[in-house]
Design a protein around this motif. Sequence first.
Motif, PDB file in Angstrom:
ATOM      1  N   GLY A   3      16.042  -7.754 -20.307  1.00 17.53           N
ATOM      2  CA  GLY A   3      16.320  -7.239 -18.940  1.00 17.53           C
ATOM      3  C   GLY A   3      15.199  -6.717 -18.172  1.00 17.53           C
ATOM      4  O   GLY A   3      15.453  -6.015 -17.512  1.00 17.53           O
ATOM      5  N   VAL A   4      13.948  -7.284 -18.853  1.00 20.29           N
ATOM      6  CA  VAL A   4      12.806  -7.052 -18.053  1.00 20.29           C
ATOM      7  C   VAL A   4      12.800  -7.724 -16.862  1.00 20.29           C
ATOM      8  O   VAL A   4      12.751  -9.150 -16.775  1.00 20.29           O
ATOM      9  CB  VAL A   4      11.798  -7.191 -18.711  1.00 20.29           C
ATOM     10  N   PHE A   5      12.560  -7.252 -15.498  1.00 15.82           N
ATOM     11  CA  PHE A   5      12.872  -7.736 -14.367  1.00 15.82           C
ATOM     12  C   PHE A   5      11.934  -9.088 -14.076  1.00 15.82           C
ATOM     13  O   PHE A   5      12.435 -10.119 -13.854  1.00 15.82           O
ATOM     14  CB  PHE A   5      12.349  -6.953 -13.056  1.00 15.82           C
ATOM     15  N   GLY A   6      10.691  -8.948 -14.494  1.00 13.88           N
ATOM     16  CA  GLY A   6       9.797 -10.091 -14.399  1.00 13.88           C
ATOM     17  C   GLY A   6      10.196 -11.423 -15.105  1.00 13.88           C
ATOM     18  O   GLY A   6      10.224 -12.447 -14.808  1.00 13.88           O
ATOM     19  N   HIS A  22       0.785  -1.232   0.076  1.00 12.25           N
ATOM     20  CA  HIS A  22       0.164   0.005   0.161  1.00 12.25           C
ATOM     21  C   HIS A  22       0.816   1.285  -0.131  1.00 12.25           C
ATOM     22  O   HIS A  22       0.100   2.402   0.090  1.00 12.25           O
ATOM     23  CB  HIS A  22      -0.823   0.001   1.139  1.00 12.25           C
ATOM     24  N   TYR A  23       2.235   1.220   0.239  1.00 10.13           N
ATOM     25  CA  TYR A  23       2.859   2.158   0.353  1.00 10.13           C
ATOM     26  C   TYR A  23       4.247   2.265  -0.633  1.00 10.13           C
ATOM     27  O   TYR A  23       4.949   3.464  -0.425  1.00 10.13           O
ATOM     28  CB  TYR A  23       3.638   2.368   1.638  1.00 10.13           C
ATOM     29  N   THR A  24       4.269   1.426  -1.617  1.00  9.23           N
ATOM     30  CA  THR A  24       5.518   1.599  -2.360  1.00  9.23           C
ATOM     31  C   THR A  24       5.047   0.717  -3.764  1.00  9.23           C
ATOM     32  O   THR A  24       4.345  -0.237  -3.613  1.00  9.23           O
ATOM     33  CB  THR A  24       6.734   1.230  -1.705  1.00  9.23           C
ATOM     34  N   ASP A  25       5.719   0.890  -4.788  1.00  8.01           N
ATOM     35  CA  ASP A  25       5.664   0.035  -6.003  1.00  8.01           C
ATOM     36  C   ASP A  25       7.094  -1.131  -6.020  1.00  8.01           C
ATOM     37  O   ASP A  25       6.966  -1.794  -6.715  1.00  8.01           O
ATOM     38  CB  ASP A  25       5.743   0.721  -7.121  1.00  8.01           C
ATOM     39  N   ASN A  26       7.849  -0.864  -5.016  1.00  7.87           N
ATOM     40  CA  ASN A  26       9.059  -1.537  -4.963  1.00  7.87           C
ATOM     41  C   ASN A  26       8.704  -2.860  -4.285  1.00  7.87           C
ATOM     42  O   ASN A  26       9.215  -2.931  -3.150  1.00  7.87           O
ATOM     43  CB  ASN A  26      10.117  -0.917  -4.348  1.00  7.87           C
ATOM     44  N   TYR A  27       8.005  -3.933  -4.547  1.00  4.31           N
ATOM     45  CA  TYR A  27       7.733  -4.932  -3.521  1.00  4.31           C
ATOM     46  C   TYR A  27       7.427  -6.376  -4.416  1.00  4.31           C
ATOM     47  O   TYR A  27       7.102  -6.354  -5.461  1.00  4.31           O
ATOM     48  CB  TYR A  27       6.441  -4.656  -2.881  1.00  4.31           C
ATOM     49  N   ILE A  28       7.914  -7.151  -3.635  1.00  2.00           N
ATOM     50  CA  ILE A  28       7.597  -8.751  -3.996  1.00  2.00           C
ATOM     51  C   ILE A  28       6.886  -9.362  -2.849  1.00  2.00           C
ATOM     52  O   ILE A  28       7.389  -9.270  -1.621  1.00  2.00           O
ATOM     53  CB  ILE A  28       8.926  -9.393  -4.108  1.00  2.00           C
ATOM     54  N   LEU A  29       5.574  -9.745  -2.997  1.00  2.00           N
ATOM     55  CA  LEU A  29       5.129 -10.620  -1.914  1.00  2.00           C
ATOM     56  C   LEU A  29       5.063 -12.127  -2.017  1.00  2.00           C
ATOM     57  O   LEU A  29       5.171 -12.492  -3.307  1.00  2.00           O
ATOM     58  CB  LEU A  29       3.440 -10.097  -2.004  1.00  2.00           C
ATOM     59  N   LEU A  89       3.616 -18.753  -3.998  1.00  2.00           N
ATOM     60  CA  LEU A  89       3.576 -17.666  -4.952  1.00  2.00           C
ATOM     61  C   LEU A  89       4.675 -16.464  -4.992  1.00  2.00           C
ATOM     62  O   LEU A  89       4.629 -16.165  -3.535  1.00  2.00           O
ATOM     63  CB  LEU A  89       2.017 -17.100  -5.280  1.00  2.00           C
ATOM     64  N   VAL A  90       5.248 -16.028  -5.733  1.00  2.00           N
ATOM     65  CA  VAL A  90       5.829 -14.719  -5.755  1.00  2.00           C
ATOM     66  C   VAL A  90       5.195 -13.639  -6.588  1.00  2.00           C
ATOM     67  O   VAL A  90       4.946 -13.936  -7.663  1.00  2.00           O
ATOM     68  CB  VAL A  90       7.282 -15.029  -6.282  1.00  2.00           C
ATOM     69  N   CYS A  91       4.654 -12.827  -5.829  1.00  2.00           N
ATOM     70  CA  CYS A  91       3.707 -11.817  -6.665  1.00  2.00           C
ATOM     71  C   CYS A  91       4.465 -10.402  -6.681  1.00  2.00           C
ATOM     72  O   CYS A  91       4.825  -9.792  -5.654  1.00  2.00           O
ATOM     73  CB  CYS A  91       2.357 -11.584  -5.843  1.00  2.00           C
ATOM     74  N   ILE A  92       4.646  -9.989  -7.804  1.00  2.00           N
ATOM     75  CA  ILE A  92       5.572  -8.811  -8.111  1.00  2.00           C
ATOM     76  C   ILE A  92       4.760  -7.680  -8.684  1.00  2.00           C
ATOM     77  O   ILE A  92       3.865  -7.985  -9.446  1.00  2.00           O
ATOM     78  CB  ILE A  92       6.567  -9.222  -9.025  1.00  2.00           C
ATOM     79  N   ASN A  93       5.045  -6.586  -8.102  1.00  2.00           N
ATOM     80  CA  ASN A  93       4.220  -5.377  -8.319  1.00  2.00           C
ATOM     81  C   ASN A  93       4.323  -5.110  -9.950  1.00  2.00           C
ATOM     82  O   ASN A  93       5.489  -5.351 -10.410  1.00  2.00           O
ATOM     83  CB  ASN A  93       4.904  -4.219  -7.763  1.00  2.00           C
ATOM     84  N   ASP A  94       3.405  -4.951 -10.537  1.00  2.00           N
ATOM     85  CA  ASP A  94       3.517  -4.605 -12.305  1.00  2.00           C
ATOM     86  C   ASP A  94       4.359  -3.818 -12.670  1.00  2.00           C
ATOM     87  O   ASP A  94       5.151  -4.273 -13.550  1.00  2.00           O
ATOM     88  CB  ASP A  94       1.897  -4.321 -12.629  1.00  2.00           C
ATOM     89  N   LYS A  95       4.572  -2.771 -12.291  1.00  2.00           N
ATOM     90  CA  LYS A  95       5.615  -1.746 -12.530  1.00  2.00           C
ATOM     91  C   LYS A  95       6.901  -2.265 -12.257  1.00  2.00           C
ATOM     92  O   LYS A  95       7.779  -2.000 -13.403  1.00  2.00           O
ATOM     93  CB  LYS A  95       5.505  -0.548 -11.751  1.00  2.00           C
ATOM     94  N   LEU A  96       7.189  -2.927 -11.317  1.00  2.00           N
ATOM     95  CA  LEU A  96       8.541  -3.394 -11.124  1.00  2.00           C
ATOM     96  C   LEU A  96       8.805  -4.760 -12.166  1.00  2.00           C
ATOM     97  O   LEU A  96       9.835  -4.804 -12.425  1.00  2.00           O
ATOM     98  CB  LEU A  96       8.560  -4.012  -9.755  1.00  2.00           C
ATOM     99  N   PHE A  97       7.638  -5.437 -12.246  1.00  2.00           N
ATOM    100  CA  PHE A  97       7.788  -6.507 -13.083  1.00  2.00           C
ATOM    101  C   PHE A  97       8.227  -6.196 -14.680  1.00  2.00           C
ATOM    102  O   PHE A  97       8.945  -6.678 -15.394  1.00  2.00           O
ATOM    103  CB  PHE A  97       6.300  -7.132 -13.320  1.00  2.00           C
ATOM    104  N   ASP A  98       7.734  -5.146 -15.040  1.00  2.00           N
ATOM    105  CA  ASP A  98       7.864  -4.287 -16.277  1.00  2.00           C
ATOM    106  C   ASP A  98       9.439  -3.698 -16.598  1.00  2.00           C
ATOM    107  O   ASP A  98       9.827  -3.157 -17.612  1.00  2.00           O
ATOM    108  CB  ASP A  98       6.913  -3.577 -16.733  1.00  2.00           C
ATOM    109  N   LYS A  99       9.894  -3.360 -15.332  1.00  2.00           N
ATOM    110  CA  LYS A  99      11.017  -2.483 -15.495  1.00  2.00           C
ATOM    111  C   LYS A  99      12.374  -3.010 -16.029  1.00  2.00           C
ATOM    112  O   LYS A  99      12.655  -4.259 -15.816  1.00  2.00           O
ATOM    113  CB  LYS A  99      11.332  -2.113 -13.898  1.00  2.00           C
TER     114      LYS A  99
END
Length: 437
Positions: free
Chosen positions: A291-294, A244-251, A268-278
């Motif tokens: 070199g796309v993170f996800g 709820h407080y950052t886009d830099n996360y993996i749950l 499950l590893v659940c990656i924020n979409d913005k981080l996934f696409d970075k």
Amino acid sequence: MRIFSKELVEEACQKQHVTDLSHATIGEVLLVAQYLENKTGIPFVRMDQGSPGLPANKYGIEAEKAALDRGVGSQYPAAAGVKELKEAAHEFIKAFINVDISARSCIPTTGSVAGSFGSFIACTQRIPGKDKVLFIDPGFPIQKSQLRILGIQWKEFDIYPYRGEKLHAKLEEELKNGDIAAIVYSNPNNPAWICLEESELNIIGELATKYDAIVMEDLAYFCMDYRKDLGHPYRPPYVPTVAHYTDNYILMLSSSKIFSYAGQRMALVCINDKLFDKQYPALAERYHDAGVFGSTFIAEILYMITSGCTASTQYGYAEMLKLSCEGKINFVEDTREYERRANKMKKIFCNNGFNVVYDYDVTAPVGDGFFFTLGYGDMTGEELLIELMYYGVSSISLSTTGSNQRGVRACTSRMSDELYPVLQERMKMFHEDHSKR
């Protein structure tokens, strides 16, 4: 009076090749306890290993059987996971955390251990010079063992004296050099069962964004803060999360505890979409891909570790997640037995001279659940671990979890009704023997 003599415990350590019981791992403590049980026939009160103590969820079992009957066992599963599980994960996270992570960014792993192993690699390789991991301790010792295997350095601090607003200055002190790639913690916490509150999660999220660190949030004990009325799909209160407080996360979301599905090794590893696409040039150079993170995480890293997850188990997990969203599985009530066990066990210990070490969150006493922590007088955790072994009670020292506090971790999962009077008798003897000193 001790149940097991010092000589017998030393024999057990020697036979099981445990060189130092005071700093023993969970597995080593387990081996010593098993040896003593087998040698004497006297049962241990097992508080060492955090393995589920409830039956596996029947809906998952039936869904797995049905998947095998359909023939899924004959084909390799896709590295990114089966469609049904990814979609169920997306919906489950929305229903219980109130966070929107697309199905493509929800990736199955063979337990959260494999998820953290792959995440450590991806996080520390994405930016040159940003290659260390920060642990908000106490925490899960295996994750540091993973870093030893990978040759990754880490920093750590015990959160005990830094709760609430004090966390901000301490966390910024650790992050300001710019070399931290990832921040790791569990919530509820293994081993202390403390829970980070919203103000603390806000601090972590804010600083993770400021210093470009990825938060690896381990949600193994999902909705198991029984002090709150969690576990109702699409209805507050939702599970507190840094998401709820950052886009830099993996749950990291495991099936082991909430569905008692540990034997099937599914998470499950659940990656924020913005981080996934970075896109990260360093990843592109290393792996000769985009070199796309996800995508790199799935195809170049995770696949090399597990080659995909067991297909039938993915369908089992998908069904349990789906039925939870529909309100047909109440996994919070299913696991509430751990709360009852912790309450009874704590009373026995505290009535016999022990104290709960991590006893308070920022605004409330710590809850009852899967784990709790114990201290006794001025004993160190190492001393207490060994002394408890003499009385037929196994645990692990808090020092092995990154804690600076004196005490041991106790797990409730293996406790049963017939063991409460045994525990009471042994701890009464323990207290009588040690209060004389």
